[in-house]
Design a protein around this motif. Structure first.
Motif, PDB file in Angstrom:
ATOM      1  N   GLY A 122       0.809  -1.210   0.000  1.00 31.95           N
ATOM      2  CA  GLY A 122       0.000   0.000   0.000  1.00 31.95           C
ATOM      3  C   GLY A 122       0.843   1.261   0.000  1.00 31.95           C
ATOM      4  N   ILE A 123       1.886   1.282   0.837  1.00 32.39           N
ATOM      5  CA  ILE A 123       2.773   2.444   0.883  1.00 32.39           C
ATOM      6  C   ILE A 123       3.532   2.582  -0.437  1.00 32.39           C
ATOM      7  CG2 ILE A 123       4.701   3.514   2.112  1.00 32.39           C
ATOM      8  CD1 ILE A 123       3.839   1.994   4.596  1.00 32.39           C
ATOM      9  N   PHE A 124       3.850   1.456  -1.060  1.00 32.35           N
ATOM     10  CA  PHE A 124       4.542   1.471  -2.355  1.00 32.35           C
ATOM     11  C   PHE A 124       3.702   2.194  -3.394  1.00 32.35           C
ATOM     12  CE2 PHE A 124       5.944  -0.683  -6.323  1.00 32.35           C
ATOM     13  CZ  PHE A 124       7.306  -0.415  -6.256  1.00 32.35           C
ATOM     14  N   GLN A 125       2.398   1.901  -3.431  1.00 32.77           N
ATOM     15  CA  GLN A 125       1.503   2.588  -4.360  1.00 32.77           C
ATOM     16  C   GLN A 125       1.431   4.077  -4.046  1.00 32.77           C
ATOM     17  OE1 GLN A 125       1.260   0.559  -6.965  1.00 32.77           O
ATOM     18  NE2 GLN A 125      -0.934   0.849  -7.153  1.00 32.77           N
ATOM     19  N   THR A 126       1.406   4.412  -2.765  1.00 33.47           N
ATOM     20  CA  THR A 126       1.354   5.816  -2.379  1.00 33.47           C
ATOM     21  C   THR A 126       2.596   6.561  -2.832  1.00 33.47           C
ATOM     22  OG1 THR A 126      -0.035   5.302  -0.462  1.00 33.47           O
ATOM     23  CG2 THR A 126       1.139   7.398  -0.422  1.00 33.47           C
ATOM     24  N   SER A 127       3.776   5.914  -2.755  1.00 33.47           N
ATOM     25  CA  SER A 127       5.009   6.564  -3.206  1.00 33.47           C
ATOM     26  C   SER A 127       4.969   6.825  -4.709  1.00 33.47           C
ATOM     27  CB  SER A 127       6.230   5.707  -2.847  1.00 33.47           C
ATOM     28  OG  SER A 127       6.236   4.487  -3.560  1.00 33.47           O
ATOM     29  N   ARG A 128       4.292   5.955  -5.465  1.00 31.35           N
ATOM     30  CA  ARG A 128       4.122   6.196  -6.901  1.00 31.35           C
ATOM     31  C   ARG A 128       3.318   7.472  -7.134  1.00 31.35           C
ATOM     32  NH1 ARG A 128       3.525   2.661 -11.283  1.00 31.35           N
ATOM     33  NH2 ARG A 128       3.365   0.861  -9.896  1.00 31.35           N
ATOM     34  N   TYR A 129       2.208   7.606  -6.408  1.00 28.88           N
ATOM     35  CA  TYR A 129       1.339   8.767  -6.605  1.00 28.88           C
ATOM     36  C   TYR A 129       2.030  10.056  -6.155  1.00 28.88           C
ATOM     37  CZ  TYR A 129      -2.205   5.144  -7.128  1.00 28.88           C
ATOM     38  OH  TYR A 129      -2.916   4.042  -7.532  1.00 28.88           O
TER      39      TYR A 129
END
Length: 466
Positions: free
Chosen positions: A402-409
């Motif tokens: 989940g945090i990985f996706q947030t870092s993308r955004y």
């Protein structure tokens, strides 16, 4: 293989196809908008700085929505939430094209982001029962969804360019209506039904979703972005203390919460994982600076139509589709670290080559540039995904993803903000060269940081790479 396995596999194939189509909608809509920025400017009379909010609003909602939707999927069932998300997508995209203001278009993009944010966490939750009923390994099913996500982002400008050219910017919303309908029908017919769940009070679900943490996260980013985007003609200085206070409260909340939106304790305890997030965010700043900046520069400075600019981005999609499986095999054969470093070197070269667009806007030159950008995009993307799984503890894999996706955004938001600042004085060859210089410098920083990223050997995790 039993007869029941033979019957289950076609049904599983259709279910994965429907899930892949649904998860594709978020990256597809994040990239289609790249070729619609100039038409939106003209239709609504907004400047280049303001028009970036149509991108930023989508990413802010996605960054906050993905972890929240994952928790709601656990509470209500992934299939049920997936279907609900497709209804939201269809309604939002049917109504938004009739908006009479730019603010309403941004609101429609927020609704689209929330609807598509239900897809990925719900699809991942449904993979385990699909694998059980068909006998197909979960990593293989996950690989199909990952390829759909990667390809969706890459083909966005091509599809968006054709839609904007022949039907106007409204078509990039309308196209989602039949896609969401097809996805809804496919998931309704073929996806496994949700298991019975213990009834959990909604108040408890909301408490465990850390709504205050999400709101403080959005408040921190929004106040910072508004301040940066409104530096001219008069900075809104009062937003700086608002940003600092919101950030402080966010950190305080996340450290005290038993179910944090962003697990800061996890990051502090795992520096390798923290470095993966940092590198991935910087990579996305570089990538989206080119992904959003190049079509905008070609349309505004060189007079290309939206359709032509979209077609010139096609090599990126073609290279991504071809090279992604090769990158997965490279991780298996030569190892994760050499593959990741090779992709980082290619990113530096690809970012630097973007300067050629300021020298010659010839189609052949732009085609070469977008092809060169496609190689590091798919190599680094799949390698960083593998680095994530190698660096995170198994018990933390869900929150880590989940945090990985947030870092993308966050990386994409920073990229659009930088472009808005650099192009605020006009989209010229000089401003484009400045953007290329910033992107290249960040690509060098990305490469340097990767020296310190030392994920464990992926040999035991090769199926995930495949």
């Amino acid at each position: 293989m039993t007869p029941s396995d033979d019957r289950a596999r076609p049904r599983t194939g259709w279910a994965v196809t429907a899930l892949s189509l649904g998860t594709l909608l978020n990256p597809l809509n994040s990239s289609m908008i790249a070729v619609a920025l100039v038409p939106l400017q003209h239709d609504f009379g907004v400047d280049v700085t303001a028009v970036t909010w149509v991108i930023t609003s989508f990413y802010l909602a996605s960054a906050a929505g993905q972890p929240l939707m994952g928790r709601l999927a656990d509470r209500f069932g992934p299939r049920r939430l997936f279907l609900f998300g497709m209804v939201v997508v269809a309604l939002a995209c049917a109504v938004t094209p009739f908006s009479g203001s730019f603010a309403a278009v941004c609101a429609g993009r927020v609704a689209l982001a929330i609807g598509t944010a239900t897809a990925f966490p719900s699809a991942i939750a449904m993979l385990r029962p699909l694998a059980a009923q068909s006998g197909v390994g979960t990593p293989r099913l996950l690989g199909r969804i990952q390829i759909a996500n990667t390809s969706g982002a890459a083909i966005g400008p091509v599809l968006g360019g054709a839609l904007v050219t022949f039907l106007g910017w409204q078509a990039i919303f309308w196209v989602n209506v039949p896609l969401a309908a097809l996805t809804f029908v496919g998931v309704q017919l073929f996806a496994p039904r949700d298991a019975e769940r213990a009834r959990t009070p909604l108040s408890r679900t909301l408490a465990e979703s850390d709504i205050p943490g999400i709101l403080l996260f959005v408040a921190t980013l929004t106040s910072l972005l508004v301040f940066l985007l409104d530096l001219h003609p008069q900075p809104l200085w009062w937003l700086l203390p608002v940003c600092v206070v919101a950030a402080g409260l966010f950190v305080w909340r996340e450290l005290r919460s038993t179910h944090p939106f962003l697990d800061l304790r996890l990051l502090a305890a795992n520096r390798r994982l923290l470095m993966v997030y940092l590198c991935f965010a910087i990579f996305n700043v570089v990538y989206y600076s080119a992904f959003f900046g190049l079509p905008q520069y070609l349309q505004t400075h060189d007079g290309y139509s939206a359709g032509a600019a979209g077609l010139l981005m096609f090599p990126l999609a073609a290279v991504t589709i071809v090279v992604t499986p090769l990158a997965a095999r490279a991780i298996e054969s030569i190892g994760l670290r050499p593959t990741l470093l090779s992709g980082a070197v290619a990113l530096v070269a690809g970012a630097a080559l973007l300067a050629v667009a300021a020298i010659t806007p010839a189609p052949w030159a732009v085609l070469l540039l977008t092809a060169a950008l496609g190689i590091p995009y798919c190599v680094v993307s799949i390698a960083m995904n593998q680095a994530l799984y190698s660096s995170a503890r198994p018990e933390d894999s869900g929150v880590a993803a989940g945090i990985f996706q947030t870092s993308r955004y966050v990386g994409a938001i920073v990229a659009t903000t930088v472009l808005g600042l650099l192009f605020s004085g006009g989209t010229t060859a000089s401003s484009w060269l400045t953007a290329v210089t910033v992107a290249t410098a960040l690509a060098v920083v990305h490469l340097a940081l990767l020296v310190f990223v030392r994920p464990r050997s992926p040999r035991a995790e090769q199926p995930a790479a495949a």
